[in-house]
Structure formats: C-alpha cells, structure tokens
Design an enzyme around this catalytic site. Structure first.
Site, PDB file in Angstrom:
ATOM      1  N   HIS A  89     102.979  -6.339 -10.071  1.00 46.36           N
ATOM      2  CA  HIS A  89     103.738  -5.084 -10.128  1.00 46.36           C
ATOM      3  C   HIS A  89     104.912  -5.095  -9.148  1.00 46.36           C
ATOM      4  O   HIS A  89     105.227  -4.078  -8.550  1.00 46.36           O
ATOM      5  CB  HIS A  89     102.833  -3.890  -9.790  1.00 46.36           C
ATOM      6  CG  HIS A  89     101.688  -3.680 -10.729  1.00 46.36           C
ATOM      7  ND1 HIS A  89     100.573  -2.935 -10.386  1.00 46.36           N
ATOM      8  CD2 HIS A  89     101.479  -4.101 -11.994  1.00 46.36           C
ATOM      9  CE1 HIS A  89      99.723  -2.917 -11.411  1.00 46.36           C
ATOM     10  NE2 HIS A  89     100.260  -3.618 -12.396  1.00 46.36           N
ATOM     11  N   HIS A 138      99.778   1.591 -12.359  1.00 53.07           N
ATOM     12  CA  HIS A 138     100.213   0.392 -13.060  1.00 53.07           C
ATOM     13  C   HIS A 138     101.610   0.692 -13.612  1.00 53.07           C
ATOM     14  O   HIS A 138     101.922   1.839 -13.940  1.00 53.07           O
ATOM     15  CB  HIS A 138      99.220   0.029 -14.152  1.00 53.07           C
ATOM     16  CG  HIS A 138      97.925  -0.494 -13.608  1.00 53.07           C
ATOM     17  ND1 HIS A 138      97.488  -1.764 -13.825  1.00 53.07           N
ATOM     18  CD2 HIS A 138      96.993   0.097 -12.813  1.00 53.07           C
ATOM     19  CE1 HIS A 138      96.335  -1.958 -13.202  1.00 53.07           C
ATOM     20  NE2 HIS A 138      96.020  -0.825 -12.575  1.00 53.07           N
TER      21      HIS A 138
END
Length: 606
Positions: free
Chosen positions: A541, A584
């Site tokens: 990420h 996320h």
C-alpha cells in the site's frame, strides 16, 4: 486487443498516460469519453486479458514473483528489521495491482481524507472522496439467504450501485467467520458504525472487488478498459517501457512536455503530447520516471548524470507503507469449517476447482472478517498514553531546519491520532481473520486452521524511492525505513499481542487445538519482537512519494495534481497521497483517478 507500435510511434495525442494500471485505465476511460480528445496509454507489461491466473478468485499471491504479472521489486536491507530485504510485488500488465491484489474493498475514516485537505489541498476531502469513489462502485447485494444467515448489512447510501466496477460480498462465507466476529466482540471490539460511510472503527464484513455473477476478479482492465477498448480515440500500447519525458522550457520558466520516449521490443520510440502527459505508474515507478526526466532532488540527479530541469527536493521522499504479520492456530477435529487451507493440497484443490464450476466451494470465498481499532483499544489507555508520550518526545527532538514543514504537519496529525481519549481516534490497528495459515506455515491434510493477521496503518517512519542509474531498465532504490521511528514498532507490537491474545476469548478459546505459528516456544516480549521482525511483510500500500502538498512544504504536485515546475505534467496514482490512511487502498486509487479526470476536464467543483 491493444495497439501496434505503428499506431503510436511518432504520433501525437492530446493525452499520453504513462501506466495502464488501476489509475491509468480509469483515467483513460474517463478522458476518452470525449470523442474529440485522443488518449494514448503506454503500459510496460502485457495485456493479460481473460487470463485465468488473474480472474480466478482465492488465488492470493499466486502471481507474485512471476514477471508476467509482477514487477517483483525488492527493498534495500532494513536496518531496523533484522536486515531483511522485503519483496515488493506490484502489478505488471493492464489493470496493474488491481489484477493481483487480495480483492479488499475498504474505505478510510472520513477525517483521514479530510486531513489531506488540511495539508494544503483544497477539494481533497471526504465529501468529494465519497462522490468519486461511488462513481466507481457498482455494489451488488448478496443473496438473501447469505445475508440473513450472516446478518450482512447493505450500507445503504454509503455505497454506489451504478458505477463502473462491480463489487460485492463473496458468494460463500465460511462458518468460521461468525466465530471470528463473536470473538472480536468479546475481546472489546464493537461493530463498526459505518465502515463505508466514514467510520470503520470496529469489526465488519469487508466487500471484495469480485463480480458476484461469475465469482471472478473485478478490476480496472475488466471494468474500465474492456468495455471501452473499441473507442477510436483510445489507443493502448502494451510492452511499452517509458524511458523519460521530453520537455522544453517555456517562457514562464516552467517545463512544457512535448513527448514521451519509450522502449518497445528493445527499440526506442517517441510519442508526442498535444495537451498533457499524465504519469500513473504507481508510488514506486512514478518517481523514477520523473527523476529520469530531470525532475527531482538535484543531488540524486547529479549523482547519476541526469540533467537537472526542475529541482524538486520532495520527489521520492515521504514514502509511507503499511505492514502486517500473522499468527496461526489449528482447530480441534470437531471444528471442520470450509477454509482456504483446503486449497493447499492437490486433492483439495481439485475438488474445489470442480465445485467452482457450479460457483460453490472455497474458490468462491473471500477474506471478509476485518476490524480497525485505535491504539487505545488494543493496548489499553495506560500503555497507549505511554506510547503517545514517547512518540511526542521523539517528534519534539526533530531539527526544524532538516524536517520539511509538511512532514511536521503530518506528525502533528499522527500524534493526535495516537493520543488516548481524543476523538475521533485514529483506527490504525487492523486485525483480520483468515481461514488458513500464515504464508509459509505448513499444514496437515484433513486439519482445519485459521489465522489472525495484524497491521500497523499509520506509520511515522518515512522512506524513499530514488534512481541509482540513468538506465530506465534498472529498478530504483526502495527503502521504506521500516521501524526507523520507534513508535511504529511499539504500535505494531501492541497490535500483535492483541491479535495473539484473541484466542483467549470465547468462542475461539474452546475451539483451538494448538498454536502453530509462532508456537509455544515464543513467550517473552523479546522472543515475540524477534518473531514479528522476522515474519512481518509489506501490505503493498505504498504512498506519498509524489506527495500532494504545497511546494515549500516538501510537495511534488499541487492540488490539481500538476507537477511543480511544469505546465502540462500531472501524477495520478497513490503516490500523491500525502498522509496514509487506515484502509486498504484499492478504493482510494479509483477515487483519486475519478476526481483527477474531472480536474483535467475542467468539470471539477469543490
């Protein structure tokens, strides 16, 4: 499906998009809605269209390390994490990382998107995030039977239902999911009030980027490229590795982009830019392309012999990354639930492939049990206060002359997220239940297993990405500086202890046969810290390397995503996020690209 080299080389297009990943294909679809504008996408990877290796669900991480689908990057040795080198997978091919991710569709806390605006970016707030992410979302309700059995909410009003990308709950839930949820509640985690409406603080079922009708992956290629591939004004060239951006200095002193040089079949080519070039290569590649083009920190460029065209010290800095780890247990024989571990042996995999033909079995499941909590919830008020005080003391010792103003402002926000008793609290500690063992843990056939993973989502450590060569085929140096800021390890350890302790709560307490990772030999804090450092992993990420902030605060792009010192060059991907979020990031990338499209078209309204 994609263009031939003769359709691109020496041709001119209004918009040249560098990178055909999640953001690039979203942006290309939106800009090419105007038939009077020509759009060219340059993607270094292959098309990978209709590829079962991408479309098949529950094939988590199976594409990692395969150059057909993965850039297969790696970090430098991490000084504060046992000198480990971390593999950093990133999607290679049309759809980018949306084609190899773990399907999670989450949304950040509202205040964390508002924080972007407070860092000097008008218009980048939660209200607009919801508007643009819902432009992407096409939520499909779960079957009534599944919804009733697992009491799945529909999040009315918080999810888009008419967007481009199909999202849904998986067709199949394991019985274990209810035990995960009840155990988390008994451990003190309440139900998240509005996980898709700006408040994910608590436990909830997570939606997946799956097409419910077929139980296949829903990603940028299927949702944004395939339906629009026949547009005459949209040209997508794969196998095109961008070398650098070509520019002239304008009368205003800024660079005007005139073309993009790229390699195709080992030969050099150029495509010309009539309006804008837009880099959508991700947080690891976008800085590299800019530096190869003479934009970046003078000392970095001069070291490798690249002519400095725009001295931009913040480029490649401010790298932030989520990190996770996991613990695993074996269940008692009487608790034999459907789980992903059944796919780890040839017989089980064959059985579930047969079931999948009728859209049943483990291959139609997803990872759905998630919780987000503030440090105070997982560590207790006293320990959270101790960590906060230590973090504040460390931040106070920073030399203002060597710390960009933007980073100091970020730290002020992060300290507020950590501080016990301050609302809204930053839910930076993530815990996830999964019906299999952690990566690399062996299993016995006929046994059932589960894991609790734990994540740290608000890092104070800041890394970098920089070129070490003027050769575009040489990967940049990637250094996330894991745990350089001691607070990150403090928080990560508390999340780990909380996750491991969950099995001391009912109903899992009475269902566990034994802990298989790390096992009973790990007891002391020192042993646990060693295990955590040796087994933790990236969450894939990465953000912040082309941060959207004012230039004098260390920013790389302005609030319209235009690179400072240029007239017609923008960056549109997760690299522009100036401060990480507890989520996320798939939905965040789509929202960035959707908002960027309106900004570029001149239709954006704050």
């Amino acid at each position: 499906m994609s263009a031939k080299i003769e359709n691109v080389t020496d041709k001119s297009f209004d918009y040249v998009i560098i990178g055909g990943g999640t953001a690039g294909l979203t942006l290309a679809a939106r800009l090419s809605e105007d038939p009077s504008k020509t759009v060219c996408v340059l993607e270094a990877g292959d098309p990978n269209i209709n590829d079962p290796a991408i479309l098949a669900p529950a094939a988590y991480a199976s594409q990692f390390g395969n150059k057909q689908y993965d850039w297969n990057f790696a970090t430098t040795k991490q000084k504060f994490c046992s000198d480990r080198i971390f593999p950093w997978s990133r999607g290679r091919g049309l759809g980018g990382s949306s084609g190899i991710n773990f399907y999670q569709w989450a949304k950040p806390p509202a205040e964390e998107i508002d924080d972007w605006e407070s860092l000097g970016n008008p218009g980048w707030n939660w209200k607009n995030f919801q508007k643009y992410v819902q432009r992407a979302e096409r939520f499909v309700e779960p079957a009534a039977e599944l919804r009733e059995k697992f009491k799945i909410p529909l999040h009315e009003g918080d999810l888009g239902t008419k967007g481009t990308l199909p999202i849904s709950f998986p067709r199949t839930f394991s019985e274990a999911e209810t035990y995960f949820m009840q155990t988390a509640k008994n451990a003190g985690i309440s139900t998240a009030p509005r996980p898709y409406g700006g408040n994910p603080n608590g436990f909830f079922w997570m939606i997946n980027s799956l097409d419910q009708q077929t139980s296949t992956r829903s990603y940028a290629c299927t949702a944004y490229y395939m339906p629009n591939r026949d547009r005459p004004n949209l040209t997508v060239l794969t196998g095109a590795h961008v070398a650098r951006i070509v520019s002239d200095e304008g009368t205003d002193g800024n660079l005007t982009i005139t073309g993009v040089e790229f390699l195709h079949g080992e030969k050099g080519h150029v495509v010309y830019v009539k309006k804008e070039a837009i880099i959508c290569a991700g947080a690891l590649k976008s800085p590299q392309i800019l530096e190869l083009s003479g934009i970046g920190n003078r000392s970095v460029l001069e070291k490798v012999g690249v002519e400095v065209k725009v001295d931009l010290p913040g480029l490649g800095e401010n790298m932030q990354e989520h990190i996770f780890g996991a613990f695993s247990w074996e269940l008692k024989p009487e608790h034999d639930f459907l789980g992903f571990n059944e796919l780890l042996n040839p017989i089980g995999l064959a059985q579930h492939k047969a079931l999948y033909k009728n859209l049943k079995g483990a291959l139609t499941m997803g990872i759905v049990s998630f919780s987000y909590s503030p440090l105070e919830t997982v560590a207790g008020t006293s320990r959270a206060q101790e960590i906060y005080e230590r973090a504040r003391a460390q931040v106070d010792t920073l030399d203002p002359a060597r710390t960009p103003t933007g980073l100091r402002e970020q730290y002020a926000i992060l300290l507020a997220r950590l501080r016990p008793g301050v609302l809204p609290a930053g839910p930076g500690c993530e815990v996830t239940g999964v019906t299999t063992t952690a990566f690399g843990v062996s299993v016995e056939e006929g046994r059932s297993y589960f894991s609790w993973s734990y994540s740290m989502n608000h890092p104070l450590s800041r890394g970098h990405v920089h070129i070490t060569s003027a050769d575009p085929m040489v990967d940049p140096e990637l250094d996330p500086h894991y745990f350089e800021h001691e607070t990150d390890l403090d928080v990560f350890m508390e999340a780990a202890k909380f996750a491991r302790n969950l099995v001391q709560h009912a109903p899992l307490k009475d269902m566990v046969a034994r802990e298989v990772a790390p096992g009973p030999s790990v007891q002391t804090d020192e042993q646990l810290m060693q295990y955590v450092k040796e087994t933790c992993s990236t969450s894939w990420h990465t953000c912040g390397t082309c941060s959207m902030m004012p230039r004098d605060k260390g920013g790389v792009v302005d609030h319209e995503l235009r690179v400072y010192g240029t007239n017609n060059l923008r960056v549109v991907d997760l690299s522009i996020a100036p401060l990480h979020v507890a989520s996320h990031t798939q939905s965040v990338v789509y929202a960035i690209a959707e908002q960027a499209a309106d900004i570029i078209k001149g239709t954006f309204e704050r």
